[in-house]
Design a protein around this motif. Structure first.
Motif, mmCIF file in Angstrom:
data_model
loop_
_atom_site.group_PDB
_atom_site.id
_atom_site.type_symbol
_atom_site.label_atom_id
_atom_site.label_comp_id
_atom_site.label_asym_id
_atom_site.label_seq_id
_atom_site.Cartn_x
_atom_site.Cartn_y
_atom_site.Cartn_z
ATOM 1 N N LEU A 134 0.852 -1.192 0.000
ATOM 2 C CA LEU A 134 0.000 0.000 0.000
ATOM 3 C C LEU A 134 0.884 1.237 0.000
ATOM 4 O O LEU A 134 1.682 1.436 0.916
ATOM 5 C CB LEU A 134 -0.907 -0.007 1.232
ATOM 6 N N GLN A 135 0.748 2.062 -1.037
ATOM 7 C CA GLN A 135 1.545 3.274 -1.151
ATOM 8 C C GLN A 135 0.621 4.434 -1.507
ATOM 9 O O GLN A 135 0.120 4.507 -2.625
ATOM 10 C CB GLN A 135 2.612 3.122 -2.233
ATOM 11 N N GLY A 136 0.406 5.310 -0.550
ATOM 12 C CA GLY A 136 -0.496 6.420 -0.798
ATOM 13 C C GLY A 136 -1.901 5.910 -1.080
ATOM 14 O O GLY A 136 -2.496 5.198 -0.267
ATOM 15 N N ARG A 137 -2.415 6.254 -2.259
ATOM 16 C CA ARG A 137 -3.757 5.805 -2.647
ATOM 17 C C ARG A 137 -3.725 4.535 -3.482
ATOM 18 O O ARG A 137 -4.757 4.117 -4.004
ATOM 19 C CB ARG A 137 -4.463 6.911 -3.450
ATOM 20 N N LYS A 138 -2.551 3.921 -3.639
ATOM 21 C CA LYS A 138 -2.432 2.768 -4.526
ATOM 22 C C LYS A 138 -2.104 1.491 -3.753
ATOM 23 O O LYS A 138 -1.229 1.491 -2.884
ATOM 24 C CB LYS A 138 -1.359 3.020 -5.588
ATOM 25 N N ILE A 139 -2.815 0.430 -4.094
ATOM 26 C CA ILE A 139 -2.508 -0.906 -3.582
ATOM 27 C C ILE A 139 -1.895 -1.701 -4.725
ATOM 28 O O ILE A 139 -2.564 -1.966 -5.733
ATOM 29 C CB ILE A 139 -3.771 -1.622 -3.073
ATOM 30 N N SER B 251 9.209 2.491 0.381
ATOM 31 C CA SER B 251 8.075 1.564 0.430
ATOM 32 C C SER B 251 8.515 0.114 0.572
ATOM 33 O O SER B 251 9.691 -0.219 0.400
ATOM 34 C CB SER B 251 7.222 1.710 -0.830
ATOM 35 N N LEU B 252 7.543 -0.751 0.843
ATOM 36 C CA LEU B 252 7.812 -2.189 0.943
ATOM 37 C C LEU B 252 8.444 -2.718 -0.339
ATOM 38 O O LEU B 252 9.315 -3.599 -0.292
ATOM 39 C CB LEU B 252 6.511 -2.931 1.245
ATOM 40 N N PRO C 162 13.523 7.400 4.040
ATOM 41 C CA PRO C 162 12.993 8.635 4.639
ATOM 42 C C PRO C 162 12.272 8.357 5.950
ATOM 43 O O PRO C 162 11.966 7.209 6.300
ATOM 44 C CB PRO C 162 12.004 9.141 3.574
ATOM 45 N N GLY C 163 11.937 9.436 6.657
ATOM 46 C CA GLY C 163 11.191 9.308 7.897
ATOM 47 C C GLY C 163 9.702 9.156 7.691
ATOM 48 O O GLY C 163 8.933 9.146 8.655
ATOM 49 N N HIS C 164 9.283 9.040 6.439
ATOM 50 C CA HIS C 164 7.878 8.810 6.109
ATOM 51 C C HIS C 164 7.788 7.548 5.254
ATOM 52 O O HIS C 164 8.797 6.996 4.850
ATOM 53 C CB HIS C 164 7.318 10.006 5.308
ATOM 54 N N GLY C 165 6.569 7.118 4.964
ATOM 55 C CA GLY C 165 6.370 6.019 4.024
ATOM 56 C C GLY C 165 6.109 4.693 4.706
ATOM 57 O O GLY C 165 6.122 4.554 5.934
ATOM 58 N N GLU C 166 5.886 3.690 3.863
ATOM 59 C CA GLU C 166 5.497 2.365 4.319
ATOM 60 C C GLU C 166 6.551 1.732 5.224
ATOM 61 O O GLU C 166 6.220 1.114 6.246
ATOM 62 C CB GLU C 166 5.260 1.490 3.089
ATOM 63 N N LEU C 167 7.828 1.876 4.870
ATOM 64 C CA LEU C 167 8.894 1.274 5.674
ATOM 65 C C LEU C 167 9.007 1.959 7.031
ATOM 66 O O LEU C 167 9.132 1.291 8.068
ATOM 67 C CB LEU C 167 10.224 1.346 4.924
ATOM 68 N N ALA C 168 8.954 3.284 7.033
ATOM 69 C CA ALA C 168 9.044 4.020 8.294
ATOM 70 C C ALA C 168 7.847 3.721 9.184
ATOM 71 O O ALA C 168 7.991 3.506 10.395
ATOM 72 C CB ALA C 168 9.145 5.515 8.016
#
Length: 264
Positions: free
Chosen positions: A174-179, A210-211, A226-232
């Motif tokens: 899941l990244q933003g509005r996209k799966i 992201s993942l 980054p300090g944001h996103g799926e991984l963070a």
């Protein structure tokens, strides 16, 4: 050295993802690096643009994106055009802007052990609720993704989809509005390893949020997230990966600053 980086929400940012939390008078000057349907879409700071231009002159810089080739070609990064790029999450290895046919054939062989794309699309259509589904798309006839209304998306949907897709050889992100639903062998790391082999680069650095970037980061000698996103958000980490505090467009600038310091 070779520096491979994700693009969206790692080096370039939409207006909604910029993360400009400072007073307006202190906001960085921005450079538009992508337009879509005659409107500006993606940005980086002017400082980041200068850092990237110098980095591309000192190292093998490889954009490594889940974008299709058409979507990637809308992006106009500073510096000379990248001699190598990775699109479709590793499905296409571009050499001077053209997809390498040898790599394409290799990818097709690798995907034979995964459930077919048509099966994945049928499952997505069957399980997605029109109440939160905005679009269903296929990328390069390699993987599928849904554009969703995040506010209406059930909290359990992505996990349930991943539990179904995993035994069939697919990864869900899941990244933003996209799966995204992507065959497990389709990785950025494999394509970047091939570029390192061709260029003879002995050291690889990587960046991603992201993942779908985790394999790229794990395969690198060093990297940044980054300090944001799926991984963070999930707390993902590795000993050789620097977890940055910066979020938004400031993180992209920090990544380039750190990569350039290594290149110098």
């Amino acid at each position: 050295m070779l520096v491979a980086s994700d693009l969206d929400r790692t080096l370039i940012y939409s207006a909604a993802a910029l993360g400009l939390t400072m007073p307006d008078r202190d906001a960085p000057r921005l450079l538009c690096v992508e337009t879509y349907e005659h409107r500006p879409l993606s940005y980086m700071t002017e400082t980041a643009a200068g850092l990237l231009a110098e980095l591309a002159a000192r190292a093998v810089f490889v954009p490594a994106t889940t974008r299709t080739r058409e979507q990637y070609q809308r992006v106009r990064l500073p510096g000379p055009p990248a001699a190598y790029a990775v699109c479709a999450n590793g499905g296409h290895l571009l050499v001077d802007g053209e997809s390498d046919p040898v790599w394409q054939a290799h990818v097709r062989r690798e995907l034979t052990d995964c459930a077919p794309l048509d099966e994945m699309r049928a499952h997505l259509r069957h399980t997605a609720d029109p109440g939160w589904l905005l679009k269903e798309r296929v990328a390069e006839e390699l993987f599928a993704y849904l554009v969703v209304d995040r506010d209406r998306l059930p909290d359990t949907y992505v996990k349930e989809l991943g539990d179904w897709a995993g035994p069939r050889g697919w990864t869900v992100s899941l990244q933003g509005r996209k799966i995204y639903a992507v065959p497990r062998p389709l990785t950025k790391s494999a394509a970047v390893a091939e570029i390192a082999r061709r260029t003879g680069a002995p050291v690889t650095y990587a960046a991603g949020d992201s993942l779908l970037d985790s394999d790229l980061l794990l395969a690198a000698d060093h990297g940044w997230r980054p300090g944001h996103g799926e991984l963070a958000d999930s707390g993902w980490d590795a000993a050789h990966i620097t977890a940055l505090e910066e979020r938004g467009v400031a993180a992209g600038e920090r990544i380039l600053r750190e990569a350039l310091r290594r290149a110098r």
